[in-house]
Design a protein around this motif. Structure first.
Motif, PDB file in Angstrom:
ATOM      1  N   ALA A  81       0.843  -1.188   0.000  1.00  0.00           N
ATOM      2  CA  ALA A  81       0.000   0.000   0.000  1.00  0.00           C
ATOM      3  C   ALA A  81       0.884   1.246   0.000  1.00  0.00           C
ATOM      4  O   ALA A  81       1.896   1.294   0.717  1.00  0.00           O
ATOM      5  N   PRO A  82       0.521   2.278  -0.775  1.00  0.00           N
ATOM      6  CA  PRO A  82       1.359   3.481  -0.837  1.00  0.00           C
ATOM      7  C   PRO A  82       1.627   4.122   0.524  1.00  0.00           C
ATOM      8  O   PRO A  82       2.721   4.635   0.767  1.00  0.00           O
ATOM      9  N   TYR A  83       0.630   4.111   1.426  1.00  0.00           N
ATOM     10  CA  TYR A  83       0.860   4.716   2.755  1.00  0.00           C
ATOM     11  C   TYR A  83       1.997   3.997   3.473  1.00  0.00           C
ATOM     12  O   TYR A  83       2.902   4.639   4.012  1.00  0.00           O
ATOM     13  N   ASP A  84       1.953   2.676   3.504  1.00  0.00           N
ATOM     14  CA  ASP A  84       3.011   1.908   4.167  1.00  0.00           C
ATOM     15  C   ASP A  84       4.358   2.132   3.493  1.00  0.00           C
ATOM     16  O   ASP A  84       5.400   2.210   4.158  1.00  0.00           O
ATOM     17  N   VAL A  85       4.332   2.233   2.170  1.00  0.00           N
ATOM     18  CA  VAL A  85       5.572   2.416   1.416  1.00  0.00           C
ATOM     19  C   VAL A  85       6.219   3.756   1.750  1.00  0.00           C
ATOM     20  O   VAL A  85       7.421   3.827   2.052  1.00  0.00           O
ATOM     21  N   VAL A  86       5.435   4.834   1.713  1.00  0.00           N
ATOM     22  CA  VAL A  86       5.999   6.163   1.994  1.00  0.00           C
ATOM     23  C   VAL A  86       6.478   6.253   3.438  1.00  0.00           C
ATOM     24  O   VAL A  86       7.553   6.788   3.722  1.00  0.00           O
ATOM     25  N   ARG A  87       5.700   5.717   4.369  1.00  0.00           N
ATOM     26  CA  ARG A  87       6.091   5.753   5.781  1.00  0.00           C
ATOM     27  C   ARG A  87       7.434   5.069   6.002  1.00  0.00           C
ATOM     28  O   ARG A  87       8.353   5.632   6.617  1.00  0.00           O
ATOM     29  N   ASP A  88       7.568   3.848   5.495  1.00  0.00           N
ATOM     30  CA  ASP A  88       8.795   3.089   5.726  1.00  0.00           C
ATOM     31  C   ASP A  88       9.972   3.670   4.940  1.00  0.00           C
ATOM     32  O   ASP A  88      11.116   3.650   5.416  1.00  0.00           O
ATOM     33  N   ALA A  89       9.704   4.178   3.743  1.00  0.00           N
ATOM     34  CA  ALA A  89      10.780   4.763   2.935  1.00  0.00           C
ATOM     35  C   ALA A  89      11.307   6.039   3.580  1.00  0.00           C
ATOM     36  O   ALA A  89      12.523   6.279   3.609  1.00  0.00           O
ATOM     37  N   TRP A  90      10.395   6.856   4.128  1.00  0.00           N
ATOM     38  CA  TRP A  90      10.843   8.084   4.792  1.00  0.00           C
ATOM     39  C   TRP A  90      11.666   7.764   6.028  1.00  0.00           C
ATOM     40  O   TRP A  90      12.688   8.404   6.291  1.00  0.00           O
ATOM     41  N   ARG A  91      11.235   6.772   6.786  1.00  0.00           N
ATOM     42  CA  ARG A  91      11.994   6.372   7.977  1.00  0.00           C
ATOM     43  C   ARG A  91      13.374   5.857   7.582  1.00  0.00           C
ATOM     44  O   ARG A  91      14.374   6.159   8.250  1.00  0.00           O
ATOM     45  N   ALA A  92      13.455   5.089   6.501  1.00  0.00           N
ATOM     46  CA  ALA A  92      14.743   4.538   6.073  1.00  0.00           C
ATOM     47  C   ALA A  92      15.680   5.631   5.567  1.00  0.00           C
ATOM     48  O   ALA A  92      16.894   5.563   5.778  1.00  0.00           O
ATOM     49  N   ALA A  93      15.126   6.650   4.908  1.00  0.00           N
ATOM     50  CA  ALA A  93      15.971   7.684   4.311  1.00  0.00           C
ATOM     51  C   ALA A  93      16.396   8.754   5.305  1.00  0.00           C
ATOM     52  O   ALA A  93      17.533   9.243   5.264  1.00  0.00           O
ATOM     53  N   PHE A  94      15.487   9.128   6.221  1.00  0.00           N
ATOM     54  CA  PHE A  94      15.745  10.279   7.085  1.00  0.00           C
ATOM     55  C   PHE A  94      15.631   9.980   8.578  1.00  0.00           C
ATOM     56  O   PHE A  94      15.763  10.898   9.389  1.00  0.00           O
ATOM     57  N   THR A 108       1.328  13.237   2.687  1.00  0.00           N
ATOM     58  CA  THR A 108       1.729  13.003   1.300  1.00  0.00           C
ATOM     59  C   THR A 108       0.611  12.330   0.515  1.00  0.00           C
ATOM     60  O   THR A 108       0.283  12.758  -0.613  1.00  0.00           O
ATOM     61  N   LEU A 109       0.020  11.297   1.084  1.00  0.00           N
ATOM     62  CA  LEU A 109      -1.047  10.580   0.376  1.00  0.00           C
ATOM     63  C   LEU A 109      -2.297  11.433   0.263  1.00  0.00           C
ATOM     64  O   LEU A 109      -3.012  11.369  -0.754  1.00  0.00           O
ATOM     65  N   ALA A 110      -2.591  12.253   1.282  1.00  0.00           N
ATOM     66  CA  ALA A 110      -3.755  13.137   1.199  1.00  0.00           C
ATOM     67  C   ALA A 110      -3.568  14.169   0.085  1.00  0.00           C
ATOM     68  O   ALA A 110      -4.496  14.432  -0.701  1.00  0.00           O
ATOM     69  N   LEU A 111      -2.393  14.764   0.003  1.00  0.00           N
ATOM     70  CA  LEU A 111      -2.106  15.707  -1.070  1.00  0.00           C
ATOM     71  C   LEU A 111      -2.225  15.032  -2.437  1.00  0.00           C
ATOM     72  O   LEU A 111      -2.776  15.606  -3.388  1.00  0.00           O
ATOM     73  N   ALA A 112      -1.714  13.814  -2.534  1.00  0.00           N
ATOM     74  CA  ALA A 112      -1.754  13.090  -3.802  1.00  0.00           C
ATOM     75  C   ALA A 112      -3.181  12.746  -4.212  1.00  0.00           C
ATOM     76  O   ALA A 112      -3.586  12.947  -5.361  1.00  0.00           O
ATOM     77  N   HIS A 113      -3.965  12.228  -3.273  1.00  0.00           N
ATOM     78  CA  HIS A 113      -5.333  11.822  -3.608  1.00  0.00           C
ATOM     79  C   HIS A 113      -6.197  13.030  -3.987  1.00  0.00           C
ATOM     80  O   HIS A 113      -7.016  12.948  -4.910  1.00  0.00           O
TER      81      HIS A 113
END
Length: 220
Positions: A81-94, A108-113
């Motif tokens: 799911a995009p929400y899980d993906v963005v959450r985990d990717a942001w944690r991994a990067a920053f 992010t997902l609210a802005l996108a939708h």
């Protein structure tokens, strides 16, 4: 003087400002990629002469952004799911140095939708678009520390058959807080496969019925 036209970013495809001397190193104003420009092409580079702490922080941020895009692309390709993906990717990067990963993913997902509904063009399947939206959200929070509102502007965020599409939206602290409270929208489930048609009777199965009818009419 050398005139160069129609230069585009090798990473996001956005146009670059013209330069008058080669070789040159420029930064894309849209995605932040550092580009080395020669007579032949533009190539993404992270190499150069260190310029103190500021330059090292800039390089670290560029590497973190690349890591963010790669993690989002990998997660989406795995069907998460995009929400899980963005959450985990942001944690991994920053880690948590740039804010809460859950809040970042929600906004992010609210802005996108919201943008998808208004423009009939998908963003939640595009890793670069999601990464740019997440970064824009955090830039907006910094701007709102010294202003009542700010404008998110992301040129060339998407494209369709009619050409490129740009993201523009004015936000304030109240709106971002409302988006952060919004529950992630459920992702549409893939359509169920159509039921298989009933098999046609085979000649062997139909033969006894034919013989039975012939016997009833005294044909044998």
């Amino acid at each position: 003087m050398i005139q160069i036209a129609a230069l585009v970013c090798a990473k996001c495809g956005a146009p670059l400002a013209n330069v008058t001397a080669l070789p040159a190193v420029v930064e894309c104003e849209h995605c932040g990629a550092v580009l080395a420009i020669s007579n032949e092409s533009t190539t993404i580079t992270r190499q150069g002469t260190p310029a103190g702490d500021a330059e090292r922080r800039k390089q670290q941020m560029a590497e973190a952004k690349d890591k963010l895009i790669t993690a989002i692309r990998t997660g989406l390709a795995a069907g998460r799911a995009p929400y899980d993906v963005v959450r985990d990717a942001w944690r991994a990067a920053f880690d948590t140095s740039l804010g809460n990963p859950e809040t970042t993913a929600r906004v992010t997902l609210a802005l996108a939708h919201d943008w998808e509904r208004a423009n009939a063009c998908e963003l939640t399947t595009d890793p670069i678009a999601l990464a740019r939206l997440a970064e824009a959200y955090h830039s907006a929070t910094i701007d709102l520390a010294k202003a009542d509102d700010t404008r998110i502007m992301l040129p060339y965020l998407a494209a369709d058959l009619n050409g490129p599409k740009h993201y523009e939206r004015t936000v304030d602290a109240a709106l971002l807080a409302e988006l952060a409270r919004r529950e992630p929208e459920p992702e549409p489930k893939p359509p169920s496969p159509a039921p298989a048609p009933a098999p046609e009777p085979t000649p062997a199965a139909a033969e006894p019925a034919v013989k039975k009818r012939k016997k009833l009419f005294g044909l044998f």
